[in-house]
Every structure is written in C-alpha cells, then in structure tokens.
Motif scaffolding. Structure first.
Motif, short mmCIF file in Angstrom:
data_model
loop_
_atom_site.label_atom_id
_atom_site.label_comp_id
_atom_site.label_asym_id
_atom_site.label_seq_id
_atom_site.Cartn_x
_atom_site.Cartn_y
_atom_site.Cartn_z
N ALA A 1 0.81 -1.23 0.00
CA ALA A 1 0.00 0.00 0.00
C ALA A 1 0.84 1.27 0.00
N THR A 2 2.09 1.16 0.46
CA THR A 2 2.93 2.36 0.58
C THR A 2 3.82 2.59 -0.64
N GLY A 3 3.73 1.71 -1.64
CA GLY A 3 4.59 1.82 -2.81
C GLY A 3 3.99 2.69 -3.90
N SER A 4 4.68 2.71 -5.02
CA SER A 4 4.25 3.52 -6.16
C SER A 4 2.87 3.08 -6.65
N ILE A 5 2.69 1.79 -6.88
CA ILE A 5 1.38 1.28 -7.31
C ILE A 5 0.37 1.44 -6.18
N GLY B 1 5.82 -3.68 3.73
CA GLY B 1 6.96 -4.50 4.17
C GLY B 1 7.46 -4.08 5.53
N SER B 2 7.72 -2.77 5.68
CA SER B 2 8.22 -2.27 6.97
C SER B 2 7.67 -0.89 7.34
N THR B 3 7.01 -0.20 6.40
CA THR B 3 6.49 1.14 6.68
C THR B 3 5.26 1.07 7.59
N ASP B 4 5.23 1.92 8.59
CA ASP B 4 4.08 1.96 9.50
C ASP B 4 2.80 2.36 8.75
N LYS C 1 4.62 -8.77 -10.71
CA LYS C 1 4.94 -9.68 -11.81
C LYS C 1 5.86 -10.80 -11.37
N GLU C 2 6.72 -10.51 -10.34
CA GLU C 2 7.71 -11.51 -9.93
C GLU C 2 7.03 -12.81 -9.47
N SER C 3 5.83 -12.70 -8.88
CA SER C 3 5.18 -13.92 -8.38
C SER C 3 4.76 -14.82 -9.54
N VAL D 1 -2.10 -5.99 -13.76
CA VAL D 1 -2.03 -4.53 -13.59
C VAL D 1 -0.83 -3.97 -14.35
N ASP D 2 0.12 -4.82 -14.69
CA ASP D 2 1.21 -4.37 -15.55
C ASP D 2 0.57 -3.77 -16.80
N SER D 3 1.02 -2.58 -17.21
CA SER D 3 0.31 -1.87 -18.28
C SER D 3 0.32 -2.67 -19.59
N MET E 1 8.21 5.05 -11.03
CA MET E 1 7.92 3.75 -10.40
C MET E 1 8.86 3.53 -9.21
N GLY E 2 8.66 2.43 -8.48
CA GLY E 2 9.55 2.07 -7.38
C GLY E 2 10.96 1.76 -7.89
N PRO E 3 11.96 1.75 -6.97
CA PRO E 3 13.36 1.62 -7.41
C PRO E 3 13.69 0.29 -8.10
N1 LIG Z 1 5.40 1.18 -10.22
C1 LIG Z 1 4.87 0.85 -11.39
O1 LIG Z 1 4.52 1.72 -12.18
C2 LIG Z 1 4.70 -0.60 -11.76
C3 LIG Z 1 4.22 -0.93 -13.03
C4 LIG Z 1 4.01 -2.25 -13.35
C5 LIG Z 1 4.26 -3.26 -12.43
N2 LIG Z 1 4.76 -2.91 -11.19
C6 LIG Z 1 5.06 -3.98 -10.24
O2 LIG Z 1 4.33 -3.73 -9.05
C7 LIG Z 1 5.08 -4.16 -7.90
C8 LIG Z 1 5.26 -2.96 -6.96
O3 LIG Z 1 6.03 -1.99 -7.65
P1 LIG Z 1 6.22 -0.52 -7.04
O4 LIG Z 1 6.89 0.25 -8.11
O5 LIG Z 1 4.93 -0.03 -6.49
O6 LIG Z 1 7.26 -0.85 -5.87
P2 LIG Z 1 7.63 0.06 -4.57
O7 LIG Z 1 7.28 1.49 -4.82
O8 LIG Z 1 9.02 -0.29 -4.22
O9 LIG Z 1 6.63 -0.50 -3.46
C9 LIG Z 1 6.73 -1.81 -2.99
C10 LIG Z 1 5.66 -2.06 -1.95
O10 LIG Z 1 5.79 -3.43 -1.50
C11 LIG Z 1 5.84 -3.40 -0.05
N3 LIG Z 1 6.53 -4.59 0.40
C12 LIG Z 1 7.83 -4.93 0.21
N4 LIG Z 1 8.07 -6.13 0.78
C13 LIG Z 1 6.91 -6.54 1.36
C14 LIG Z 1 6.52 -7.67 2.11
N5 LIG Z 1 7.38 -8.63 2.41
N6 LIG Z 1 5.23 -7.76 2.53
C15 LIG Z 1 4.34 -6.78 2.24
N7 LIG Z 1 4.66 -5.67 1.53
C16 LIG Z 1 5.93 -5.55 1.10
C17 LIG Z 1 6.55 -2.09 0.27
O11 LIG Z 1 6.38 -1.74 1.63
P3 LIG Z 1 7.42 -0.75 2.40
O12 LIG Z 1 6.97 0.65 2.12
O13 LIG Z 1 7.27 -1.10 3.83
O14 LIG Z 1 8.79 -1.05 1.85
C18 LIG Z 1 5.82 -1.16 -0.71
O15 LIG Z 1 4.55 -0.86 -0.22
C19 LIG Z 1 6.40 -4.71 -8.46
O16 LIG Z 1 6.28 -6.09 -8.63
C20 LIG Z 1 6.53 -4.05 -9.82
O17 LIG Z 1 7.28 -4.82 -10.73
C21 LIG Z 1 4.98 -1.62 -10.85
#
Ligand SMILES: NC(=O)c1ccc[n+]([C@@H]2O[C@H](COP(=O)([O-])OP(=O)(O)OC[C@H]3O[C@@H](n4cnc5c(N)ncnc54)[C@H](OP(=O)(O)O)[C@@H]3O)[C@@H](O)[C@H]2O)c1
Length: 358
Positions: free
Chosen positions: A9-13, A35-38, A97-99, A121-123, A176-178
């Motif tokens: 919930a705290t990530g980019s998506i 993962g670790s964010t409150d 996607k990794e899963s 959800v991948d575009s 996007m996320g790192p």
């Molecule tokens: N961003 C995009 O535009 C985009 C597009 C297509 C597909 N995706 C895919 O979507 C996924 C997320 O991407 P993102 O860019 O949103 O990544 P991100 O910004 O790095 O966010 C990752 C999220 O996963 C959480 N997380 C990490 N480890 C976890 C765990 N063990 N249990 C529960 N939550 C955990 C993180 O929490 P913390 O805040 O605590 O670290 C954060 O909320 C990836 O698989 C990526 O390939 C992303």
C-alpha cells in the motif's frame, strides 16, 4: 461495494491505487499491507481495520476476506498472496509480476482450481488482455510487448560500465519504485514481462515479441492471423490499468488526459539491442527451459538489483550475476510452494556468491 485488500500500500502502485479507490464510491479498502512502513495513519485515514506490516500476508487475507486482492508487493515476497487469491477464486489484480514469473506453473494450477479472475495490472499485460478480450485464441498470431528502452537506450556496453544508481533511476517515461526502475534500465523488466505474458495468455515464447517504443504510448499490440494488429494506446499512467483491474469490467471514469492526436504523437518502434541489454534474452532462455529456471532468473535478478542499488555491484554486473546463476542452477520443476521457496533460496545463494566476486 467491492472490498479491496491492498498489498504494498505504501509503494508507487499502492499510492496510485488508493487514489483510484478514493475516486470510486463502489470500492472500499478492507486491508492494507506493507513490508516495513508503518500503516497506522493510512489505516486511520481510510477506516481500514485489517493492517499488516511485514510477515505472512495470507493471515491478513484470511481475516479480511476481500473480494479483490491488489498485489502490489515488490519481488518474490508477493508469491504467497498471489497463490492465496488464485486458490480461492478471489479476484487477483496483479501488479507483482515476480510472483507469476517465479511461480507460473503453480499459479496456473491454483487458478484452475479456484476458477477466479486474474487481471494483470502491468500496463503491457492489461493492454494485451484488453486487445484479446472475447477473441478466439486460434485467431491470435502473436503478442508484442513494448519497452521504453529506459534511460540508457542507444548507449553501448562501454557507455554503461560506470553508470550510477542515480542515472539508472532516471526513467524517461514512467515514475515507479526503485526495483522496477532498475529493471527497466537493464530491460530485465521486459524479460520478466515476457514470462508473465506467457503464463497469463498461454502463448508460446516464440510468439511473444519485444520491441522498443521510446514514448510508451502504445502499451502492447496483438497480431491476428488475418494480418490485422490491435494496439492499446494511452499516455504512460498506471491509473488506467489499476482502475481497469479494480473496476473490471466497468471501466470507471478517470481523470487521465485523453490522447491528443491532433497535437501529434511519436510512434517509433525498433528492435531491442540485446548485445548491450542481454537480460530479455536470458529471460527468454529461462522461460523456454521451464521448470524453476524462471524462478532462478527472478531471484538472481532481485539479488543483483539490490546489490546494485546498495553500490555493491556495477550496472553491467546485474546481467552477469543472472547468467551465472542460470548456468549453475538445475532448474528442476517445483511440485509445490516448498520446492519453489527452496529453488528461490538456492538461486539467491548462487547470486550472492556472484555478487561477492564481481
Ligand atoms: N510502479 C509501477 O509503475 C509498476 C508498473 C508495473 C508493475 N509494477 C510492479 O508492481 C510491484 C510494486 O512496484 P512498485 O513500483 O509499487 O514498488 P515500490 O514502490 O518499491 O513499493 C513496494 C511495496 O511493497 C511493499 N513490500 C515490500 N516487501 C513486502 C513484504 N514482504 N510484505 C508486504 N509488503 C511488502 C513495500 O512496503 P514498504 O513501504 O514497507 O517497503 C511497498 O509498499 C512490483 O512487482 C513491480 O514490478 C509496478
């Protein structure tokens, strides 16, 4: 009301998904995970009772009983949630996607048992799904996934020897996320998407093409046997595939800008430079070899990207670590999740050794 469990919930998506939910009165957040964010403030703001930080998210899912799981966790940590939803026939909106790359066979078996919806959800995959909707699979010739080419498009291998983390995180079209941003710079992201597309749409690897398309306006194309090709266009904005998956099949309204055709669009395409960016070819090799080779590709890539982000591995070392891990792994098929976790851990060990000597 559609009850959504938002994982990551705290990530980019995750943050963009919250905006989509906030705009749609028929969507309700019932669970949040990070993962670790409150999550205390976010949960209070959205009136969410079920919250989990780290650990096994399947307990959170059991407790919250959602209608839709939006899996936006990054990395292999998302496997448990993907299998949980597919096994139970709970709609899975899948960003992680990794899963699907790591657990493709197990995920398809779970989906067959559960019988629920799997909405990418991948575009690119959302685009393919929309181009394919209700069409006979026999009429499909091939799929085309587009890649922006990332920040290093047009560079040679020599140019890439000294690139920094900051350079790699400067994506030209997507924010996007790192981890995925580095994957986009190496083109590993397109390799992961190739394997993801194979499992999602049951199309053999030789009929999935990757092309570079720098403006990211065309997200994917489907070629049909009669010579026609359908493409999905839009400005690069994840709101569209997130909203599509969460409101399927309604296509709820969004505020994303409409394509300005009269203002001109640049639609250029080119073959990827696989000598400079070998990871899509390594992913294709892993996918075609089958078994746990895709899981090895994913695990080694995760380890190598983390090492690059921490300054312990040069950019070009990422592909080398992945290639060495694939060479060393046995790729034996996983009969169950325990086998898969073991293959993932083994590949992480191999990749860790590769990072240490790089
Ligand atoms: N961003 C995009 O535009 C985009 C597009 C297509 C597909 N995706 C895919 O979507 C996924 C997320 O991407 P993102 O860019 O949103 O990544 P991100 O910004 O790095 O966010 C990752 C999220 O996963 C959480 N997380 C990490 N480890 C976890 C765990 N063990 N249990 C529960 N939550 C955990 C993180 O929490 P913390 O805040 O605590 O670290 C954060 O909320 C990836 O698989 C990526 O390939 C992303």
């Amino acid at each position: 009301m559609r009850r959504i469990a938002l994982l990551g919930a705290t990530g980019s998506i995750g943050r963009q998904a919250i905006e989509v939910v906030d705009r749609n009165p028929e969507l309700e957040l019932v669970a949040l995970a990070s993962g670790s964010t409150d999550l205390t403030a976010l949960a209070a703001e959205h009136g969410v009772e079920h919250v989990q930080v780290g650990g096994d998210v399947t307990e959170l899912l059991d407790a919250s009983a959602p209608d839709v799981v939006l899996n936006a966790i990054v990395g292999f940590a998302g496997v448990g949630a993907t299998l949980w939803a597919l096994e139970r026939g709970v709609t899975l909106a899948l960003a992680n996607k990794e899963s699907l790359v790591a657990a493709g066979e197990l995920a398809l078996e779970a989906r067959a048992r559960g019988g629920g919806l799997l909405l990418p959800v991948d575009s690119e995959h959302s685009a393919v799904l929309q181009c394919l909707e209700s069409r006979e699979s026999a009429s499909v010739d091939s799929l085309v996934l587009t890649a922006s080419g990332g920040p290093f498009r047009g560079r040679s291998r020599a140019d890439l020897a000294d690139v920094t983390v900051e350079d790699a995180l400067a994506h030209p079209t997507w924010s996007m996320g790192p981890k995925i941003t580095v994957d986009s710079a190496t083109l590993a992201n397109k390799g992961l998407e190739l394997i993801e597309a194979h499992f999602l749409f049951d199309v053999p690897y030789e009929r999935i093409e990757i092309v570079v398309h720098p403006t990211s306006v065309v997200h994917a194309l489907v070629r049909f046997r009669d010579g026609a090709a359908l493409a999905h266009l839009g400005y690069p904005d994840m709101t569209v595939p997130i909203s599509y998956a969460l409101t399927h099949p309604a296509r709820a309204a969004t505020e994303v800008p409409r394509l300005d055709l009269a203002g001109g669009l640049t639609l250029e395409f080119a073959a990827p430079d696989l000598d400079t960016f070998p990871l899509p070819a390594l992913a294709r090799r892993a996918g075609e070899a089958g078994g746990t080779y895709p899981a090895v590709f994913n695990a080694a890539n995760e380890v190598a990207v983390a090492a690059f982000l921490e300054g312990r591995l040069p950019f070009l070392g990422i592909a080398e670590v992945v290639e060495d891990a694939l060479d060393a792994a046995d790729g034996a098929p996983a009969r169950d999740l325990a086998d898969l976790v073991e293959a993932d851990a083994g590949a992480r060990r191999l990749a860790g050794q590769g990072v240490a000597v790089a």
